[in-house]
Motif scaffolding. Structure first.
Motif, PDB file in Angstrom:
ATOM      1  N   ASP A  52      43.495  22.454  33.307  1.00 39.31           N
ATOM      2  CA  ASP A  52      42.913  21.135  33.602  1.00 39.31           C
ATOM      3  C   ASP A  52      44.007  20.078  33.704  1.00 39.31           C
ATOM      4  N   GLN A  88      44.626  28.511  30.080  1.00 42.18           N
ATOM      5  CA  GLN A  88      43.724  27.721  29.242  1.00 42.18           C
ATOM      6  C   GLN A  88      42.865  28.624  28.358  1.00 42.18           C
ATOM      7  N   GLU A  89      42.428  29.746  28.945  1.00 44.58           N
ATOM      8  CA  GLU A  89      41.578  30.660  28.199  1.00 44.58           C
ATOM      9  C   GLU A  89      42.342  31.315  27.047  1.00 44.58           C
ATOM     10  N   HIS A  90      43.617  31.581  27.291  1.00 39.97           N
ATOM     11  CA  HIS A  90      44.383  32.326  26.289  1.00 39.97           C
ATOM     12  C   HIS A  90      45.129  31.454  25.293  1.00 39.97           C
ATOM     13  N   VAL A 114      47.337  28.676  40.738  1.00 37.27           N
ATOM     14  CA  VAL A 114      46.236  29.259  41.525  1.00 37.27           C
ATOM     15  C   VAL A 114      44.877  28.938  40.872  1.00 37.27           C
ATOM     16  N   THR A 115      44.916  28.128  39.845  1.00 38.43           N
ATOM     17  CA  THR A 115      43.717  27.650  39.129  1.00 38.43           C
ATOM     18  C   THR A 115      42.877  28.781  38.547  1.00 38.43           C
ATOM     19  N   CYS A 116      43.559  29.812  38.040  1.00 39.73           N
ATOM     20  CA  CYS A 116      42.820  30.958  37.507  1.00 39.73           C
ATOM     21  C   CYS A 116      42.360  30.728  36.069  1.00 39.73           C
ATOM     22  N   TYR A 117      42.882  29.708  35.416  1.00 39.69           N
ATOM     23  CA  TYR A 117      42.491  29.343  34.048  1.00 39.69           C
ATOM     24  C   TYR A 117      42.846  30.396  33.009  1.00 39.69           C
ATOM     25  N   MET A 118      43.724  31.330  33.359  1.00 44.11           N
ATOM     26  CA  MET A 118      44.186  32.311  32.377  1.00 44.11           C
ATOM     27  C   MET A 118      44.855  31.596  31.198  1.00 44.11           C
TER      28      MET A 118
END
Ligand code: SF4
Ligand code: SF4
Ligand code: SF4
Ligand code: SF4
Lengths: 579, 285
Positions: free
Chosen positions: A540, A529-531, A523-527
């Motif tokens: 990405d 990558q952030e975590h 869903v491209t929430c970037y959770m």
């Protein structure tokens, strides 16, 4: 004889063609709402709408639209001044030539009993209208050649239309020039109106016409003797002047006549005027016959569309009216390209080599598609690619000078394409399990989609070891992923988890991830990558995997996926989202 | 103060209320918005072709630069994509060269340093909470608001630079300024599901439902959004797909602030929200 036969033939084709094209306005089905409508219901809706508009106060509004948009074409002026000049020249030049010149016997003579084509003001008006058309066509040509975007959109139809117009006008001008210098025509006129063989009278008349009217005689005529010319003038005054203004007024053809003087005798001998006359009327009749089938048809469809869509009020539009409006919209496009110049996704077309991203081309492609005239399903798949890139922003609808409700057409066309099996990647990728995509990918190592330029992407993460080097397989990315959390059974519903995908990529097995449902349901929430404690660009990378799948598979493979689900019959269920 | 206004593709055609509310509050706060014709930011095509997506953003940024004011967008997905473009164009020389070679044909050029701001940042950081507070004439007391952050503005923080990605406060601060109370809800930083709407409705709906239930349990009167897609998801999509979920309406932040600034609900497009918010005693309208 040939003239009459070809005229009626052309008229017949024209009328039949117009009927054929207009019947499509009530028979073509575009969009799911139109599936169940009968032709009868659509004809009733169309007539009902017309009658209601004509007997209500709305008729004043229609008259207003007719004046501003059809006669003055302010909608085009609003876009660009030169475009307006171009179209006004073409439109009025052509219309006035048809009314005054082509229909001179039934029309002009009725209103002007003294009408003679060789008499002013008609003589110079004809050249003026011709000049207008040529100027309009010239501006159109220059715009299409000089403007990069417009040049890209120019199709054979546009060039052919301009060529056709040019042919009719230029042959007419040439004809007039050749008639000016023609001795045979001079002799015919003398026979008809003077009925005189007395050289004493004819010689001075010839001298006068050679000097004042540009006729070129086989035997040289002495035009220097004022006494002879004066004598010629007397005869001229008696017999000719009432029907003949001096040809200098034909300011376009007269210079041509001057120019061809050196070869005029040869032209006179072979009766060039007859040849040109054939070319002129045959090309004009060919244009008439072709009117319903080419770009000229917008002469009919566009004003109708402007009146129907322009009179749009707050009343809700019934499905039948909507269906008619969509079908009419396809015909009302003049392929002016204005929508594409303003399209919000136009820059994307600079990198994704698919011309149907541009609305003017998409509309034309879709028109071919609904008429079952597509060359191949690959072409339809390209059309789908272009269609799904559109963001439904509505800008094209705002600027279209033909008043086409493009926004509505796009929504309908996308639905039609979807239920014919031409879907967005997120849907067709679900038709095969991940391992089959992996197999397919192994067979095609390079970009194969026809719409992708073959340049290597500037940004590439998945093929660099450093992208994943840090990954310690801690599974945090999977733990924080809301999509994994939302699945009842991630292994079954998503094929792989984010952490497993990162592992595959670490092992340089990207192909195995291309068709994984996790990649396509991200869903491209970037959770993630952030975590990620190691700074791995998980989201990405998933984006990039989708990019790669597009490059490799789309759209040429789409139509091979499931040939049964793909057909031109818009009768099937829309593909539901994957579970 | 002056900003180049970038509403993106969806607001003008599909969510005009957001446009109206944004213009309304900016006028009330004395901030000028410059309109211009832009292309799409490229966010939707990023799945398909990252470079085409970044080129689109770069063109928007170059146009804004030509106008010569920072760019402001109310859409968090546009904001995110524009920031991604700035990041990648700054990082990657090949990309920068390619993009500028294309833009040059239109006499445009992407250069670093074009400021991209989201509506919330303009209010909190550029204008300042104090300035907003002094303009509030009608505090929205006793309203409990669940601030929905929106993923694409918040993460990845090293690229988008919006707020602390783990413990952001910008939205709650701006809600407090209106006089309302921001509730604490566990899923406030989670995704609304909108990006999957056209792609996988089952998952998309599930994510949305979780958030709505979570906001409900936290006792929120409304979910407050600051993104075109989130609002569309929580309002229109929600009404169509989850008629039985708790009836929490979604309100756009500039609508909430607009009420506090004394703007009439109609001037904020409140009547266009599909799920109407009927305020309890304390609040207007
Ligand atoms: S609606 Fe689609 S085709 Fe029309 S301008 Fe917007 S993106 Fe382009
Ligand atoms: S759709 Fe409208 S704007 Fe686009 S090419 Fe056709 S007539 Fe022109
Ligand atoms: S990508 Fe990051 S979060 Fe995911 S498993 Fe590897 S190290 Fe852990
Ligand atoms: S970006 Fe995608 S993979 Fe990452 S946490 Fe969100 S949904 Fe999961």
């Amino acid at each position: 004889m040939i003239f009459t036969i070809s005229l009626y033939l052309a008229l017949g084709i024209c009328v039949a063609g117009i009927l054929f094209r207009t019947q499509r306005w009530v028979t073509l089905r575009i969009g799911p709402e139109t599936d169940t409508l009968t032709v009868g219901a659509r004809i009733t809706a169309a007539t009902g709408q017309t009658i209601r508009a004509l007997v209500s106060r709305r008729v004043f509004k229609l008259i207003g639209i007719f004046i501003t948009d059809v006669l003055l074409q302010l909608n085009i002026l609003h876009q660009s001044f030169w475009r307006w000049i171009m179209h006004i020249c073409l439109f009025y030049g052509m219309i006035l030539l048809i009314l005054m010149h082509a229909l001179d016997d039934p029309l002009t003579r009725t209103f002007f009993p003294d009408y003679e084509s060789t008499l002013n003001p008609f003589l110079w008006l004809r050249d003026l209208f011709g000049l207008m058309v040529l100027a309009g066509a010239g501006i159109a040509m220059i715009r299409r050649v000089a403007g990069h975007r417009l040049r890209q959109m120019t199709r054979a139809m546009d060039t052919f239309t301009l060529f056709f117009i040019g042919m009719v006008i230029v042959s007419g001008m040439m004809l007039e020039a050749v008639q000016i210098v023609s001795e045979p025509i001079f002799n015919e006129m003398v026979d008809e109106y003077l009925d005189e063989d007395d050289e004493e009278i004819l010689a001075p008349l010839r001298a006068y016409w050679a000097s004042q009217y540009g006729v070129v005689f086989e035997n040289p005529v002495d035009t220097d003797d004022p006494a002879v010319l004066a004598e010629g003038y007397e005869t001229h005054d008696e017999y000719c002047i009432s029907c003949h203004s001096r040809p200098v007024s034909a300011f376009m053809s007269y210079p041509v006549a001057r120019f061809i003087r050196p070869v005029a005798r040869r032209f006179n001998r072979i009766r060039m005027d007859t040849w040109l006359w054939y070319i002129h009327f045959l090309s004009a009749f060919a244009a008439l016959a072709w009117l319903p089938f080419g770009k000229f048809f917008h002469l009919i469809a566009t004003p109708v569309n402007l009146l129907i869509c322009g009179s749009r009020t707050t009343d809700t539009v019934s499905p039948a009216q909507l269906a008619n409006r969509r079908a009419l919209g396809l015909d009302a496009c003049t392929h002016c390209g204005i929508c594409s110049l303003h399209c919000k996704v136009a820059p994307i077309q600079l990198l994704i080599d698919n011309i149907t991203i541009l609305p003017s081309e998409k509309l034309a492609g879709f028109a071919r598609h609904v008429r079952h005239r597509h060359g191949s399903e690959a072409e339809a798949a390209l059309l789908a690619e272009g269609s799904f890139i559109c963001t439904d922003c509505g800008r094209c609808t705002e600027v279209c000078p033909s008043g086409i409700d493009l926004k509505d057409i796009w929504q309908a066309s996308k639905q039609d394409l979807r239920r014919q099996g031409f879907t967005e990647a997120h849907h067709w990728i679900m038709k095969k399990p991940a391992h089959e995509w992996a197999h397919l990918a192994s067979e095609r190592s390079v970009a194969s989609g026809p719409s992708f330029k073959k340049t290597f992407p500037a940004i590439h993460l998945t093929d660099r070891p450093e992208t994943f080097r840090g990954c310690i397989q801690c599974t945090i990315c999977t733990t924080v992923c809301p999509v994994v959390e939302a699945a009842d059974d991630p292994a079954r519903e998503l094929d792989l988890t984010p952490q497993q995908i990162m592992n595959l990529l670490r092992l340089q097995m990207a192909d195995d991830a291309l068709g994984a449902r996790m990649v396509w349901n991200c869903v491209t929430c970037y959770m993630c990558q952030e975590h990620c404690p190691q700074g791995v660009r998980v989201a990405d990378v998933l984006y990039e995997l989708r990019n790669i799948a597009y490059r490799r598979f789309y759209p040429d493979t789409v139509h091979h996926l499931d040939s049964q689900s793909i057909s031109h019959r818009p009768k099937e269920e829309a593909p539901e989202a994957a579970p | 103060m002056k900003y180049v206004y970038f509403p993106g593709c969806k607001i003008p055609a599909w969510l005009p209320a957001y446009d109206r509310a944004t213009r309304g509050i900016f006028k009330a706060l004395g901030i000028d918005l410059v309109d211009s014709e832009f292309n799409c930011c490229g966010y939707p095509v990023r799945h398909q072709h990252l470079e085409a997506s970044l080129l689109s953003s770069a063109r928007v940024l170059a146009l804004a630069d030509q106008i010569g004011a920072p760019l402001m967008t109310p859409c968090q997905c546009c904001y995110g994509n524009l920031r991604h473009a700035q990041y990648w164009l700054g990082e990657n020389r090949v990309l920068r060269r390619r993009v500028n070679a294309i833009l040059r044909k239109e006499n445009l050029r992407w250069k670093p340093g074009i400021r991209v701001r989201h509506l919330l940042q303009v209010l909190k950081e550029d204008l300042g909470l104090a300035a907003v507070a002094t303009a509030v004439v009608h505090p929205q007391k006793d309203i409990r608001v669940a601030a929905h952050y929106g993923c694409h503005a918040l993460r990845p923080a090293n690229i988008v630079g919006f707020d602390d990605p783990q413990a952001p406060t910008i939205f709650e601060d701006l809600i407090a300024v209106t006089g309302a109370t921001a509730v604490d809800w566990p899923l406030r930083l989670n995704c609304c599901g909108a990006p999957l709407w056209e792609k996988n409705r089952v998952i998309s709906t599930r994510l949305m439902q979780k958030k709505i239930e979570d906001a409900d349990q936290a006792g929120a009167d409304m979910i407050c959004t600051a993104c075109t897609y989130c609002q569309h998801q929580f309002d229109q999509v929600r009404l169509e797909t989850l008629p039985h979920a708790p009836p929490i309406p979604a309100v756009l932040y500039p609508q909430l602030l607009g009420l506090a600034l004394g703007i009439a609900p109609a001037g904020l497009g409140m009547n266009e929200n599909r799920i109407q918010w009927t305020p309890t005693e304390g609040g207007t309208p």
